[in-house]
Design a protein around this motif. Structure first.
Motif, PDB file in Angstrom:
ATOM      1  N   ASP A 153       2.083 -16.786  -1.496  1.00 33.50           N
ATOM      2  CA  ASP A 153       0.983 -15.903  -1.867  1.00 33.50           C
ATOM      3  C   ASP A 153       1.540 -14.499  -2.090  1.00 33.50           C
ATOM      4  OD1 ASP A 153      -1.999 -15.931  -2.149  1.00 33.50           O
ATOM      5  OD2 ASP A 153      -1.840 -14.281  -0.744  1.00 33.50           O
ATOM      6  N   LYS A 155       0.952 -10.537  -2.337  1.00 34.51           N
ATOM      7  CA  LYS A 155       0.043  -9.498  -1.871  1.00 34.51           C
ATOM      8  C   LYS A 155       0.502  -8.166  -2.445  1.00 34.51           C
ATOM      9  CE  LYS A 155      -2.140 -12.273   1.050  1.00 34.51           C
ATOM     10  NZ  LYS A 155      -3.546 -12.704   0.820  1.00 34.51           N
ATOM     11  N   MET A 192       4.226 -15.208   2.531  1.00 27.57           N
ATOM     12  CA  MET A 192       3.475 -14.120   1.922  1.00 27.57           C
ATOM     13  C   MET A 192       4.447 -13.021   1.512  1.00 27.57           C
ATOM     14  SD  MET A 192      -0.081 -13.788   4.103  1.00 27.57           S
ATOM     15  CE  MET A 192       0.709 -13.563   5.701  1.00 27.57           C
TER      16      MET A 192
END
Length: 267
Positions: A153, A155, A192
């Motif tokens: 992911d 960010k 992340m």
């Protein structure tokens, strides 16, 4: 619970955990919120990184990525009303510089020429029960030839402060639970990539952790269903209130929420 199957995504689950009243405003009342520069920048950077992997490995360079920013931004300006609403109220040049900086930061954290992702911006879902379906969008899914699964992911903000990492990983475990249920394999790694401060956080989930995530999601869904039945959507004041678009109708700030929609709409 209504006759229709309830659905829950990580973002809506977090809304309810952070503030049940915010969940109501967004999901039940569906109140409009002003466009966010941060969210729009995040969408642009995600689009650039997704597009990057459409090139052969040898062409996945920072120069190629930078070249994608302007045309993708032009598409967003034409095709999205929230972007159009912002154009008269912000410095476009500074915005694009910040997007360039985030894209460049990605190349300091990962080498996109070293692998081919299995899926990008992929939708995943599973029925946890007859009453509940959970779903979400995974930025990138990497599956090794030997079968190990990595969920990635991006960010565009900064990494969480010490002690708050686990809260950030709830979204990732949400996705991991879906993949475990649908593929029969616990993902090997959750990753992340925080472009805002150049940090990468990882966890290797266990089956027992995902069982706890399952239980947590079921509890959130049950609490949401109870709020729908009782009409009780308590506000929960926190630092997140500083970014809330609904302070003027929130009891914590002297406001009054609108009437709750008729029960037939609470599906």
């Amino acid at each position: 619970m209504s006759e229709a199957k309830a659905t829950l995504s990580p973002s809506r689950a977090n809304d309810y955990l952070n503030c049940p009243l915010l969940y109501r405003f967004r999901t039940i009342d569906q109140l409009p919120e002003p466009p966010s520069i941060e969210a729009i920048r995040g969408t642009l950077v995600h689009a650039v990184l997704e597009n990057l992997f459409s090139f052969p490995r040898s062409d996945r360079t920072v120069a190629i990525a930078r070249e994608q920013i302007h045309p993708l931004w032009q598409e967003m300006k034409i095709g999205r009303t929230d972007v159009q609403e912002l154009l008269n109220n912000f410095d476009e040049d500074s915005f694009l510089v910040s997007a360039h900086n985030l894209v460049e930061k990605y190349f300091e954290l990962e080498n996109p020429t070293a692998f081919d992702p299995t899926a990008l911006e992929t939708h995943v879902e599973v029925e946890l029960s007859e009453e509940l379906l959970i779903h979400g969008y995974i930025d990138r899914l990497d599956i090794a030839p030997t079968g190990e699964i990595r969920i990635v992911d991006y960010k565009t903000g900064k990494s969480p402060s010490v002690g708050f990492e686990e809260k950030s990983f709830f979204q990732m475990k949400f996705y991991a639970l879906i993949l475990w249920k649908t593929r029969g394999t616990v993902p090997k790694r959750l990753q992340m990539i925080f472009l805002g401060d150049g940090k990468v956080l990882t966890q290797d989930p266990t089956e027992s952790e995902l069982v706890k995530t399952h239980q947590k999601i079921e509890k959130i869904a049950s609490d949401i269903a109870n709020s729908k039945l009782t009409g009780n959507w308590p506000p929960r004041k926190s630092k997140l209130c500083d970014w809330c678009a609904h302070q003027n109708i929130c009891p914590e700030f002297g406001g009054t929420p609108p009437p709750i929609p008729p029960p037939k709409l609470l599906t």
